[in-house]
Design an enzyme around this catalytic site. Structure first.
Site, mmCIF file in Angstrom:
data_model
loop_
_atom_site.group_PDB
_atom_site.id
_atom_site.type_symbol
_atom_site.label_atom_id
_atom_site.label_comp_id
_atom_site.label_asym_id
_atom_site.label_seq_id
_atom_site.Cartn_x
_atom_site.Cartn_y
_atom_site.Cartn_z
ATOM 1 C CG ASP A 165 -1.543 -1.287 1.601
ATOM 2 O OD1 ASP A 165 -0.839 -2.302 1.677
ATOM 3 O OD2 ASP A 165 -2.759 -1.305 1.810
ATOM 4 C CG HIS A 192 -2.877 -5.406 2.905
ATOM 5 N ND1 HIS A 192 -2.217 -4.572 2.029
ATOM 6 C CD2 HIS A 192 -3.480 -6.356 2.153
ATOM 7 C CE1 HIS A 192 -2.403 -5.013 0.805
ATOM 8 N NE2 HIS A 192 -3.158 -6.092 0.836
HETATM 9 O O1 LIG Z 1 -3.113 -5.424 -5.195
HETATM 10 C C1 LIG Z 1 -3.757 -6.297 -4.578
HETATM 11 N N1 LIG Z 1 -4.359 -7.343 -5.219
HETATM 12 C C2 LIG Z 1 -5.302 -8.183 -4.517
HETATM 13 C C3 LIG Z 1 -5.566 -9.397 -5.307
HETATM 14 C C4 LIG Z 1 -4.594 -10.142 -5.903
HETATM 15 C C5 LIG Z 1 -5.070 -11.246 -6.594
HETATM 16 S S1 LIG Z 1 -6.746 -11.302 -6.491
HETATM 17 C C6 LIG Z 1 -6.816 -9.884 -5.538
HETATM 18 C C7 LIG Z 1 -6.547 -7.410 -4.253
HETATM 19 C C8 LIG Z 1 -6.896 -6.317 -5.041
HETATM 20 C C9 LIG Z 1 -8.060 -5.662 -4.726
HETATM 21 C C10 LIG Z 1 -8.847 -6.101 -3.649
HETATM 22 C C11 LIG Z 1 -8.419 -7.209 -2.929
HETATM 23 N N2 LIG Z 1 -9.201 -7.636 -1.898
HETATM 24 C C12 LIG Z 1 -8.937 -8.749 -1.108
HETATM 25 C C13 LIG Z 1 -9.232 -8.644 0.236
HETATM 26 C C14 LIG Z 1 -9.060 -9.731 1.074
HETATM 27 C C15 LIG Z 1 -8.581 -10.919 0.559
HETATM 28 F F1 LIG Z 1 -8.436 -11.976 1.379
HETATM 29 C C16 LIG Z 1 -8.243 -11.029 -0.788
HETATM 30 C C17 LIG Z 1 -8.421 -9.928 -1.635
HETATM 31 N N3 LIG Z 1 -7.267 -7.857 -3.227
HETATM 32 C C18 LIG Z 1 -4.688 -8.582 -3.190
HETATM 33 C C19 LIG Z 1 -4.251 -7.351 -2.457
HETATM 34 O O2 LIG Z 1 -4.251 -7.372 -1.138
HETATM 35 C C20 LIG Z 1 -3.780 -6.266 -3.159
HETATM 36 S S2 LIG Z 1 -3.162 -4.867 -2.361
HETATM 37 C C21 LIG Z 1 -4.586 -3.873 -2.017
HETATM 38 C C22 LIG Z 1 -5.861 -4.402 -2.065
HETATM 39 C C23 LIG Z 1 -6.964 -3.553 -1.799
HETATM 40 C C24 LIG Z 1 -6.756 -2.202 -1.468
HETATM 41 C C25 LIG Z 1 -5.470 -1.692 -1.412
HETATM 42 C C26 LIG Z 1 -4.382 -2.536 -1.677
HETATM 43 CL CL1 LIG Z 1 -2.765 -1.892 -1.602
#
Ligand SMILES: O=C1N[C@](c2ccsc2)(c2cccc(Nc3ccc(F)cc3)n2)CC(O)=C1Sc1ccccc1Cl
Length: 333
Positions: A165, A192
């Site tokens: 982040d 996070h």
């Molecule tokens: O860059 C990403 N990509 C992911 C991702 C990667 C492959 S599929 C999803 C992402 C992107 C957007 C949302 C999100 N939500 C989420 C929340 C809880 C979980 F257990 C899994 C995913 N996750 C995983 C993740 O944590 C990130 S960083 C991120 C996410 C949301 C807001 C701000 C940041 Cl800096």
């Protein structure tokens, strides 16, 4: 090559420096981006890859081995059996069930906890002195799970947390200011993802608090523009997912940067998920992991910064701590 004396091949034990071994659990997009960056930066003498799918795992190992002519010599091993991680200095856990579209985070969490129950005790048994670095999501809860299941001291269990982040935040600020992202200091802390907290007082360029340097610069920035940048940290994560379906490069470089600080005992400060009980009014009995600026070295978390937060920022942090602690307690670990 003809030897000049009959002892040429043996390396005298006194000259053999301790070899550094890193294990990456999970050979998916994130795990392989981390492995590739650790290789390129020559951070390890040996890398062990682990995954449940044998063909994918062997294919990734071979594909990296074939790059040997262009890389510093690093021994690459892989196995579906965690015994291959034996004697690791650092174990990076990226293994995680893929989030099924529309799946609740709690359901994903439960599937990943089941996975960690298999992975973490074995890692701890094979490398009782290792540092554990958790990347799998939801990273703050899963770092708590890894801490409980490993029995390691909290100083040796770290989550990648808001390191990613914060690096996105620094990139976006750098773009706005037209300066190098390495010259932008900026920390996001707490949980996070969607609820991370931008600590504005920590944002500085050329040692000047960003608000002043923004107003001083010829471009007119106000709080609204800054809040827009903070919001776009979250939006950019969703944008990458919608465009390429996953994230890999930024998380790969950000985790390799943590690995460098840990393995090379650099005492650099990173916002990573640490045992945050007692900080910023979080109850001392709440064993929650949240991101705060931590001084990292070969012993893991050498110390955590007691940041000056505004009441608003501290309140958001405590709210995250409460939610996370409720999630953690439901796991019954
Ligand atoms: O860059 C990403 N990509 C992911 C991702 C990667 C492959 S599929 C999803 C992402 C992107 C957007 C949302 C999100 N939500 C989420 C929340 C809880 C979980 F257990 C899994 C995913 N996750 C995983 C993740 O944590 C990130 S960083 C991120 C996410 C949301 C807001 C701000 C940041 Cl800096």
């Amino acid at each position: 090559f003809r030897p000049v004396s009959d002892d040429a091949t043996a390396t005298p034990t006194s000259h053999r420096r301790r070899l550094t071994k890193v294990s990456v659990i999970g050979a998916g997009n994130v795990g392989m981006a981390i492995a590739q960056t650790i290789l390129t930066r020559d951070l390890a003498d040996e890398i062990a890859l682990v995954d449940a799918v044998p063909d994918k795992l062997r294919g990734e190992m071979l594909d990296l081995q074939h790059a040997a002519a262009f890389l510093p010599r690093t021994r690459l091993v892989s196995d579906t059996d965690l015994a291959v991680t034996r004697g690791s200095d650092l174990a990076i856990v990226t293994a995680g069930a893929r989030q099924i579209p529309g799946e609740t985070r709690l359901n994903l969490l439960q599937r990943n906890v089941a996975l960690f129950r298999k992975i973490v005790p074995a890692l701890a048994e094979h490398s009782p002195e290792a540092l554990l670095l958790v990347v799998s999501n939801p990273v703050d809860v899963l770092t708590y799970v890894a801490w409980k299941l490993s029995g390691f001291p909290a100083s040796r269990v770290i989550g990648s947390g808001t390191n990613l982040d914060s690096s996105r935040f620094r990139f976006l600020l750098a773009e706005h200011l037209d300066v190098n992202a390495q010259d932008v200091q900026a920390y996001m802390v707490g949980e996070h993802g969607d609820s991370s907290v931008a600590v504005w007082s920590s944002v500085s360029v050329a040692g000047m608090p960003v608000l002043k340097s923004l107003q001083a610069s010829h471009r007119c920035f106000d709080e609204e523009a800054l809040e827009g940048i903070r919001r776009s940290v979250v939006d950019s994560a969703y944008e990458v997912i919608s465009l390429k379906g996953y994230t890999s490069w930024a998380i790969g470089y950000s985790v390799a940067s943590l690995a460098a600080s840990l393995l090379r005992d650099q005492r650099r400060i990173h916002p990573v998920s640490v045992l945050a009980r007692g900080f910023h009014g979080i109850a001392p009995e709440n064993d929650v992991f949240l991101s705060l600026p931590a001084r990292l070295g070969r012993g893991g978390v050498l110390g955590v910064a007691e940041m000056e937060l505004t009441e608003e920022e501290a309140k958001k942090l405590r709210r995250s701590a409460k939610t996370l602690w409720e999630n953690c307690q439901q796991l019954g670990l």
